[in-house]
Enzyme design. Sequence first.
Site, PDB file in Angstrom:
ATOM      1  N   GLU A  61       0.863  -1.185   0.000  1.00  0.00           N
ATOM      2  CA  GLU A  61       0.000   0.000   0.000  1.00  0.00           C
ATOM      3  C   GLU A  61       0.893   1.225   0.000  1.00  0.00           C
ATOM      4  O   GLU A  61       1.956   1.226   0.630  1.00  0.00           O
ATOM      5  CB  GLU A  61      -0.903   0.008   1.237  1.00  0.00           C
ATOM      6  CG  GLU A  61      -1.765   1.267   1.303  1.00  0.00           C
ATOM      7  CD  GLU A  61      -2.860   1.227   2.367  1.00  0.00           C
ATOM      8  OE1 GLU A  61      -2.772   0.405   3.292  1.00  0.00           O
ATOM      9  OE2 GLU A  61      -3.794   2.039   2.244  1.00  0.00           O
ATOM     10  N   CYS A 258      -6.603   0.875   2.730  1.00  0.00           N
ATOM     11  CA  CYS A 258      -7.617   1.938   2.707  1.00  0.00           C
ATOM     12  C   CYS A 258      -7.452   2.854   1.504  1.00  0.00           C
ATOM     13  O   CYS A 258      -8.388   3.566   1.129  1.00  0.00           O
ATOM     14  CB  CYS A 258      -7.539   2.761   3.985  1.00  0.00           C
ATOM     15  SG  CYS A 258      -8.075   1.871   5.446  1.00  0.00           S
ATOM     16  N   ASN A 389     -11.759  -3.282  -0.244  1.00  0.00           N
ATOM     17  CA  ASN A 389     -10.630  -3.540   0.650  1.00  0.00           C
ATOM     18  C   ASN A 389     -11.127  -4.115   1.967  1.00  0.00           C
ATOM     19  O   ASN A 389     -11.369  -5.298   2.081  1.00  0.00           O
ATOM     20  CB  ASN A 389      -9.825  -2.256   0.863  1.00  0.00           C
ATOM     21  CG  ASN A 389      -8.805  -2.414   1.980  1.00  0.00           C
ATOM     22  OD1 ASN A 389      -8.103  -3.411   2.025  1.00  0.00           O
ATOM     23  ND2 ASN A 389      -8.757  -1.470   2.904  1.00  0.00           N
ATOM     24  N   GLU A 390     -11.317  -3.238   2.925  1.00  0.00           N
ATOM     25  CA  GLU A 390     -11.698  -3.687   4.273  1.00  0.00           C
ATOM     26  C   GLU A 390     -13.121  -3.180   4.506  1.00  0.00           C
ATOM     27  O   GLU A 390     -13.318  -2.165   5.142  1.00  0.00           O
ATOM     28  CB  GLU A 390     -10.717  -3.092   5.274  1.00  0.00           C
ATOM     29  CG  GLU A 390     -10.754  -3.671   6.642  1.00  0.00           C
ATOM     30  CD  GLU A 390      -9.662  -3.050   7.508  1.00  0.00           C
ATOM     31  OE1 GLU A 390      -9.718  -1.832   7.764  1.00  0.00           O
ATOM     32  OE2 GLU A 390      -8.747  -3.788   7.925  1.00  0.00           O
TER      33      GLU A 390
HETATM   34  O1  AHR Z   1      -2.390  -1.570   6.899  1.00  0.00           O
HETATM   35  C1  AHR Z   1      -2.886  -0.338   7.264  1.00  0.00           C
HETATM   36  C2  AHR Z   1      -4.389  -0.240   7.113  1.00  0.00           C
HETATM   37  O2  AHR Z   1      -5.030  -1.109   7.999  1.00  0.00           O
HETATM   38  C3  AHR Z   1      -4.935  -0.646   5.769  1.00  0.00           C
HETATM   39  O3  AHR Z   1      -4.858   0.388   4.861  1.00  0.00           O
HETATM   40  C4  AHR Z   1      -6.348  -0.988   6.065  1.00  0.00           C
HETATM   41  O4  AHR Z   1      -6.877  -1.931   5.172  1.00  0.00           O
HETATM   42  C5  AHR Z   1      -6.314  -1.461   7.496  1.00  0.00           C
HETATM   43  O5  AHR Z   1      -7.285  -0.835   8.254  1.00  0.00           O
END
Ligand code: AHR
Length: 669
Positions: A61, A258, A389-390
Amino acid sequence: MQPNSRFPSLGSASLAAAVAAGVISLAAPGLLGQNPDATVVVDANHPGARISPTMWGVFFEDINFGADGGLYAELVKNRGFEFPEPLTGWSESVPAGGAGSLAIHDDAPFNPANPHYLRLTATAAPGYGVINEGFRGMGVRAGETYLFSTQLRVPEGKPAAIRVELIDPAGAVLGSARIEGTAGGNGWSGVTAGIKPAATCAKARLKVLVEGAGVVDLDMVSLFPEKTWKNRPGGLRADMVNMLAEMKPGFVRFPGGCIVEGHYLTNRYQWKTTIGPVAERRLIMNRWNDEFKHRPAPDYYQSFGLGFFEFFQMCEDIGAEPLPILNCGMACQFNSGELVPLDQLDPYIQDALDLIEYANGGVTTPWGAKRAAAGHPAPFKLKMMGVGNEQWGMPYMDRYPKFAQAIHQRHPEIQLVASAGPAPADNNFRLAWANFRQWHADIVDEHCYAAPSWFLENDTRYDRYDRKGPKVFMGEYAAQSSGVAKPDNTNNLECALAEAAYLTGLERNAEVVRMASYAPLFGQVDAWQWTPNLIWCDNLRVWGTPSYFVQQLFARNRGDRVLPTMGMGVGRVYANAVWDEAAGEIILKVVNPARTATVVATRLSGVLSTGATMREFELAGAGPREVNSADSPNRVRVRSSEVEGVRPDFIRTFKPWSMTVLRIPAKIK
Ligand code: AHR
């Protein structure tokens, strides 16, 4: 003796029964008279589940200046003057006796996608110019060549030359180049020059001076090391890619995190804006720019110089499967949580379909043609993709099936990754799994940032998972020494060994767990927002944390089949064994996160004979708080050795605070 919970017998019922019935003895003849703390029995005769080649991978990321200022080797910050404050990173430089002025213009730009440029008006003889500060400085090495390039236009006057200099923090010139004969007129032209600094400097800056009087327009002002990964012009930092290559990752997840989602949908990651000529890749604010008030990074933007083409190419270079993660019509739920209405998702779904065509389509398809134009007519062989993603809750449960239906219908060959949310066990997690099971999802992405104790206590987590349900991707995890998103977290040995203990459980459950990746990947020591990270760097150096070496030990010793492994005794060691078909070796991993050495008796059942020598790889340090750093990158490291006189029964003492991998050549009955 009762089976130790650290050595669960799941998947090895026959082994447990054989031990219980006395068919396999724990009292190895060669070990009688010794008093081990624990016994490990490996049933080499009954190899279990296949281990996916994608088992151990990498999560990338652009956080902590991981791309711009990190992996992407560009040394100039804000090269296109497109930051909202267009002079961010730039300052005026007036040599003695010189004079001039600077301004940002946007009329008749070099590229309309990158409309701003810098106008330098030099009015007195020695000239006038600007300095770029780089990403917390620029790292340059003595004797190596740095390639300067810029788009240039000379609307007025005829300055003698453009002079470019690398200077140290005190202003002393480290190396320079002069570009003469700059054509006047209204057209832009690209100019280049090489600079060879005489000294190494981690905090160099770049000076660009107009010599003599005249008006000069500059855009896409750039400086790259000549030595990039595979020496590609405008490429990636070789030392950082090399760290990834050394891990032998099975996949690379990209671009996050994120960052896929954005605070708002306007600053979500859109892969189509990251391909083609770099001047056409529209810059946006990095969502980590202002996420943490305690670690503000107002100069953090995404140039997308490391875009989707470079991602696919890097995966190919290092032999990893690409795993793109795409926005699913949801902004980050920790921020705005902005949603695309369900009846307006088509462009997002189309982005996913187009990405598959970009990666795999023939060169006559619209997106495949763009890949070919970038220099890669052959497909990238994309096999999987993440939807969101999350994400969590009903908004995701409403959106995921729409993507899954459209993508599976057109591309049944693509495996989809679905998100189980940010926590490894809560209501959102349960809702997600209940649905994914019902929908027969391919792979479910679980995340966990927690204390080391969580990892030690959850090594049996996947023993209980349904073998016939969706597969698991442990897509983000890391032990936190202080607390989640706390700035005083450290990458210490205790955290790394807790992760290692947990990973023995993932490996044992390879039937269910298809993939795993630590997160985040990179941290720039002067520019990070999140800690801990797997790999740290400064402008000249890169080093692995103890967690990095754990990842490397697992990935480089992946093996092909899980071997039933059982343990007994009082020692709190964690162990698992696998079979490497090509090497004909049993690979036994033993993690001892305790403060005391542990004596382990090992019996390899079903082995006819062992090779004369086994290879050992031992990760250890002086204590649980040990960390690596730029100046001491090897305080915690892997030591390898060869041991002779190996037998199917052996006893070995595992150091306190250690992880050991034993590769034992074996002939199986
Ligand atoms: O790894 C850091 C962050 O943690 C990532 O961007 C996200 O997916 C998670 O909340």
